[in-house]
Design a protein around this motif. Structure first.
Motif, PDB file in Angstrom:
ATOM      1  N   LEU A   1       0.924  -0.988  -0.045  1.00 23.89           N
ATOM      2  CA  LEU A   1      -0.073  -0.029   0.051  1.00 23.89           C
ATOM      3  C   LEU A   1       0.834   1.257   0.112  1.00 23.89           C
ATOM      4  O   LEU A   1       0.668   2.075  -0.702  1.00 23.89           O
ATOM      5  N   LEU A   2       2.045   1.118   0.841  1.00 32.97           N
ATOM      6  CA  LEU A   2       2.764   2.359   0.898  1.00 32.97           C
ATOM      7  C   LEU A   2       3.474   2.609  -0.514  1.00 32.97           C
ATOM      8  O   LEU A   2       3.527   3.713  -1.089  1.00 32.97           O
ATOM      9  N   ARG A   3       3.967   1.617  -0.973  1.00 37.25           N
ATOM     10  CA  ARG A   3       4.462   1.755  -2.269  1.00 37.25           C
ATOM     11  C   ARG A   3       3.674   2.175  -3.539  1.00 37.25           C
ATOM     12  O   ARG A   3       4.070   2.853  -4.534  1.00 37.25           O
ATOM     13  N   ILE A   4       2.341   1.842  -3.390  1.00 41.63           N
ATOM     14  CA  ILE A   4       1.602   2.263  -4.247  1.00 41.63           C
ATOM     15  C   ILE A   4       1.293   3.863  -4.166  1.00 41.63           C
ATOM     16  O   ILE A   4       1.193   4.606  -5.267  1.00 41.63           O
ATOM     17  N   ILE A   5       1.318   4.195  -2.767  1.00 39.84           N
ATOM     18  CA  ILE A   5       0.938   5.718  -2.551  1.00 39.84           C
ATOM     19  C   ILE A   5       2.365   6.453  -3.242  1.00 39.84           C
ATOM     20  O   ILE A   5       2.156   7.656  -3.820  1.00 39.84           O
ATOM     21  N   ALA A   6       3.637   5.901  -3.007  1.00 38.63           N
ATOM     22  CA  ALA A   6       4.825   6.420  -3.492  1.00 38.63           C
ATOM     23  C   ALA A   6       4.972   6.407  -4.887  1.00 38.63           C
ATOM     24  O   ALA A   6       5.762   7.108  -5.413  1.00 38.63           O
ATOM     25  N   GLY A   7       4.143   5.695  -5.643  1.00 42.16           N
ATOM     26  CA  GLY A   7       4.490   5.371  -6.963  1.00 42.16           C
ATOM     27  C   GLY A   7       5.389   4.276  -7.446  1.00 42.16           C
ATOM     28  O   GLY A   7       5.946   4.325  -8.530  1.00 42.16           O
ATOM     29  N   LEU A   8       5.883   3.566  -6.442  1.00 42.57           N
ATOM     30  CA  LEU A   8       7.015   2.523  -6.364  1.00 42.57           C
ATOM     31  C   LEU A   8       6.427   1.256  -7.178  1.00 42.57           C
ATOM     32  O   LEU A   8       6.961   0.408  -7.555  1.00 42.57           O
ATOM     33  N   THR A   9       5.104   0.960  -6.885  1.00 42.53           N
ATOM     34  CA  THR A   9       4.316  -0.146  -7.197  1.00 42.53           C
ATOM     35  C   THR A   9       3.251   0.175  -7.918  1.00 42.53           C
ATOM     36  O   THR A   9       2.421   1.221  -7.503  1.00 42.53           O
ATOM     37  N   VAL A  10       2.824  -0.262  -9.112  1.00 44.30           N
ATOM     38  CA  VAL A  10       1.678   0.154  -9.796  1.00 44.30           C
ATOM     39  C   VAL A  10       0.535  -0.749  -9.326  1.00 44.30           C
ATOM     40  O   VAL A  10       0.544  -1.698  -9.279  1.00 44.30           O
ATOM     41  N   ALA A  11      -0.720  -0.256  -9.048  1.00 40.73           N
ATOM     42  CA  ALA A  11      -1.759  -0.888  -8.556  1.00 40.73           C
ATOM     43  C   ALA A  11      -2.539  -1.437  -9.882  1.00 40.73           C
ATOM     44  O   ALA A  11      -2.531  -1.043 -10.950  1.00 40.73           O
ATOM     45  N   ASP A  12      -3.180  -2.568  -9.525  1.00 39.83           N
ATOM     46  CA  ASP A  12      -4.026  -3.033 -10.767  1.00 39.83           C
ATOM     47  C   ASP A  12      -5.348  -2.137 -10.938  1.00 39.83           C
ATOM     48  O   ASP A  12      -5.669  -2.014 -11.993  1.00 39.83           O
ATOM     49  N   ALA A  13      -5.530  -1.674  -9.785  1.00 42.10           N
ATOM     50  CA  ALA A  13      -6.632  -0.823  -9.672  1.00 42.10           C
ATOM     51  C   ALA A  13      -6.753   0.284  -8.843  1.00 42.10           C
ATOM     52  O   ALA A  13      -6.220   0.019  -7.717  1.00 42.10           O
ATOM     53  N   GLY A  14      -7.447   1.321  -8.969  1.00 40.18           N
ATOM     54  CA  GLY A  14      -7.780   2.304  -7.638  1.00 40.18           C
ATOM     55  C   GLY A  14      -7.027   3.561  -7.928  1.00 40.18           C
ATOM     56  O   GLY A  14      -6.468   3.570  -9.145  1.00 40.18           O
ATOM     57  N   THR A  15      -7.087   4.664  -7.374  1.00 40.46           N
ATOM     58  CA  THR A  15      -6.738   5.813  -7.536  1.00 40.46           C
ATOM     59  C   THR A  15      -6.371   6.461  -6.374  1.00 40.46           C
ATOM     60  O   THR A  15      -6.476   5.933  -5.143  1.00 40.46           O
ATOM     61  N   VAL A  16      -5.021   7.522  -6.390  1.00 39.36           N
ATOM     62  CA  VAL A  16      -4.362   8.160  -5.321  1.00 39.36           C
ATOM     63  C   VAL A  16      -4.488   9.447  -5.733  1.00 39.36           C
ATOM     64  O   VAL A  16      -4.167   9.836  -6.761  1.00 39.36           O
ATOM     65  N   LEU A  17      -5.053  10.274  -4.578  1.00 38.96           N
ATOM     66  CA  LEU A  17      -5.236  11.733  -4.817  1.00 38.96           C
ATOM     67  C   LEU A  17      -4.356  12.496  -3.563  1.00 38.96           C
ATOM     68  O   LEU A  17      -4.424  11.903  -2.437  1.00 38.96           O
ATOM     69  N   LEU A  18      -3.700  13.212  -4.005  1.00 35.61           N
ATOM     70  CA  LEU A  18      -2.842  14.003  -3.030  1.00 35.61           C
ATOM     71  C   LEU A  18      -3.089  15.713  -3.240  1.00 35.61           C
ATOM     72  O   LEU A  18      -2.801  16.019  -4.368  1.00 35.61           O
ATOM     73  N   ASP A  19      -3.701  16.208  -1.902  1.00 38.66           N
ATOM     74  CA  ASP A  19      -3.786  17.513  -2.132  1.00 38.66           C
ATOM     75  C   ASP A  19      -4.606  18.001  -3.320  1.00 38.66           C
ATOM     76  O   ASP A  19      -4.295  18.912  -3.768  1.00 38.66           O
ATOM     77  N   GLY A  20      -5.584  17.281  -3.510  1.00 37.27           N
ATOM     78  CA  GLY A  20      -6.615  17.539  -4.310  1.00 37.27           C
ATOM     79  C   GLY A  20      -6.260  17.042  -6.139  1.00 37.27           C
ATOM     80  O   GLY A  20      -6.941  17.425  -7.118  1.00 37.27           O
ATOM     81  N   ALA A  21      -4.965  16.552  -6.153  1.00 38.23           N
ATOM     82  CA  ALA A  21      -4.321  16.266  -7.576  1.00 38.23           C
ATOM     83  C   ALA A  21      -4.393  14.759  -7.422  1.00 38.23           C
ATOM     84  O   ALA A  21      -4.192  14.026  -6.737  1.00 38.23           O
ATOM     85  N   ASP A  22      -4.921  14.216  -8.897  1.00 40.26           N
ATOM     86  CA  ASP A  22      -4.818  12.851  -9.066  1.00 40.26           C
ATOM     87  C   ASP A  22      -3.404  12.573  -9.352  1.00 40.26           C
ATOM     88  O   ASP A  22      -2.820  12.713 -10.506  1.00 40.26           O
ATOM     89  N   ILE A  23      -2.876  11.721  -8.427  1.00 42.86           N
ATOM     90  CA  ILE A  23      -1.473  11.232  -8.723  1.00 42.86           C
ATOM     91  C   ILE A  23      -1.127   9.964  -8.953  1.00 42.86           C
ATOM     92  O   ILE A  23       0.001   9.288  -9.255  1.00 42.86           O
ATOM     93  N   THR A  24      -2.137   9.182  -9.465  1.00 46.29           N
ATOM     94  CA  THR A  24      -2.277   7.752  -9.741  1.00 46.29           C
ATOM     95  C   THR A  24      -1.174   7.551 -10.765  1.00 46.29           C
ATOM     96  O   THR A  24      -0.296   6.493 -10.740  1.00 46.29           O
TER      97      THR A  24
END
Ligand SMILES: Nc1ncnc2c1ncn2[C@@H]1O[C@H](COP(=O)(O)OP(=O)(O)OP(=O)(O)O)[C@@H](O)[C@H]1O
Ligand SMILES: [Mg+2]
Length: 356
Positions: free
Chosen positions: A48-71
């Motif tokens: 989960l941490l690596r998906i938030i950091a962008g070090l692992t690509v998730a199969d599905a889902g989105t990550v938003l940080l400070d209003g921006a989609d960083i997925t």
């Protein structure tokens, strides 16, 4: 974006081969909040941490940080700092050069960089070591440098993956308190991975209790401890006394009567009569002696364990589940093998679905 959705993970899923490692995880973290991911080895914390950091690509889902989609952003464009369990400093650089590393890419003047490096080394109490090789540092010192390096670039979000697990207990406790103070001072939002419940309870604003790729409960340390939402949270965070039983009656206010092998008790919960349940109580919520209006039982004392400031009294249970009292003082005349009257209020007891 509301203030408690500074970071928002939506329906993150990840499988490796046939194994589902994350199963539709949602996580909302507020600005300047300190959140721990707490769970046993292999439950998906690092993933989960690596998906938030962008070090692992998730199969599905989105990550938003400070209003921006960083997925879909690469790690270096996410404004996310990471500190791992292994220190991962650059061994050929000095302490100061390590902290300056991320700043060099930011097109800053040398004196500006020097000022920031000095400030962050000071914050982690490493100013005296600025010119040393990082190879000549202890584990705790290296981890401080790693924290300073991650913070110096002022990330929007700091991710820490078991950063203190290689340190001895005393140093770990010092680092926990220092990191917490530092992040509060700087107003940094952080997610901290640990499988150490004490660490999570001490440091966090909120804890996400993870089990097998899911978040089972996400709440304050106080609530998770006092009102664990699932049997897993009950068992994983803190000690518990547990009794198996069958519901005999319930009232709409959310209490059930349960027949257990030690006798009838009342507990919080909503179950139909006949349901098999597990009743859990925190051991320090159970008292010696009878109390009017409280659940009173007379289990047989098995053993007394002295633990310095605390004492545990363990009782025999027919179902072999732990049933114990944690206290600071014992009543006189306790003898293993004899029944002892004990009591706890129904409000401190919670019924969970029996694990089948
Ligand atoms: N790159 C990978 N390839 C295959 N399986 C992986 C990979 N990364 C992780 N896994 C598996 O995914 C599961 C979750 O791993 P993860 O590292 O997220 O667990 P964790 O909660 O961080 O555990 P720990 O506390 O031991 O660090 C584990 O069963 C692990 O073996
Ligand atoms: Mg891990």
């Amino acid at each position: 974006m509301t203030n408690d959705q500074f970071l928002s993970v939506r329906q993150a899923s990840k499988s490796f081969g046939t194994a589902t490692v994350l199963d539709g995880v949602d996580l909302d973290v507020g600005r300047a909040e300190f959140v721990s991911l707490l769970g046993p080895s292999g439950c998906g914390k690092t993933t989960l941490l690596r998906i938030i950091a962008g070090l692992t690509v998730a199969d599905a889902g989105t990550v938003l940080l400070d209003g921006a989609d960083i997925t879909r952003l690469p790690p270096h464009r996410r404004d996310v700092g990471v500190v791992f369990q292994s220190y991962a400093l650059f061994p050929h650089l000095s302490v100061a050069e390590n902290v300056a590393f991320g700043l060099a890419a930011k097109n800053m003047r040398r004196d500006e960089i020097a000022a920031i490096v000095a400030r962050f080394l000071d914050l982690v109490h490493m100013s005296a070591y600025a010119d040393r090789s990082v190879k000549a540092l202890s584990g705790g010192q290296q981890q401080r440098v790693a924290v300073a390096r991650a913070l110096a670039v002022r990330p929007k979000l700091l991710l820490l993956d078991e950063p203190f697990s290689a340190l001895d207990r005393k140093l770990r406790e010092t680092m926990q308190i220092e990191l917490r103070r530092l992040l509060r001072e700087l107003g940094i939002t952080a997610i901290f991975v640990t499988h150490d419940q004490d660490e999570a309870l001490i440091m966090s604003d909120r804890i996400a209790v993870m089990n097998a790729g899911r978040i089972e409960q996400f709440d304050t340390p106080e609530t998770i401890y006092a009102r664990p939402a699932t049997v897993f949270a009950l068992e994983f965070v803190g000690l518990s006394a547990r009794l198996a039983g069958t519901v005999t009656a319930y009232d709409p206010a959310g209490m059930v009567a349960v027949d257990t092998a030690l006798g009838p008790v009342r507990a919080r919960g909503r179950f139909a009569p006949g349901s098999r349940v597990l009743v859990g109580v925190r051991p320090e919520r159970i008292a010696f002696g009878r109390q009017d209006g409280a659940n009173t039982l007379s289990p047989v004392l098995a053993d007394i364990v002295f633990q310095g400031a605390r004492i545990q009294a363990h009782f025999q249970t027919p179902d072999d589940l732990p049933f114990l009292i944690e206290t600071t003082t014992l009543p006189a005349g306790l003898a293993p093998g004899n029944p002892v009257p004990i009591s706890f209020s129904a409000d401190n007891a919670t019924a969970y679905p029996a694990v089948t």
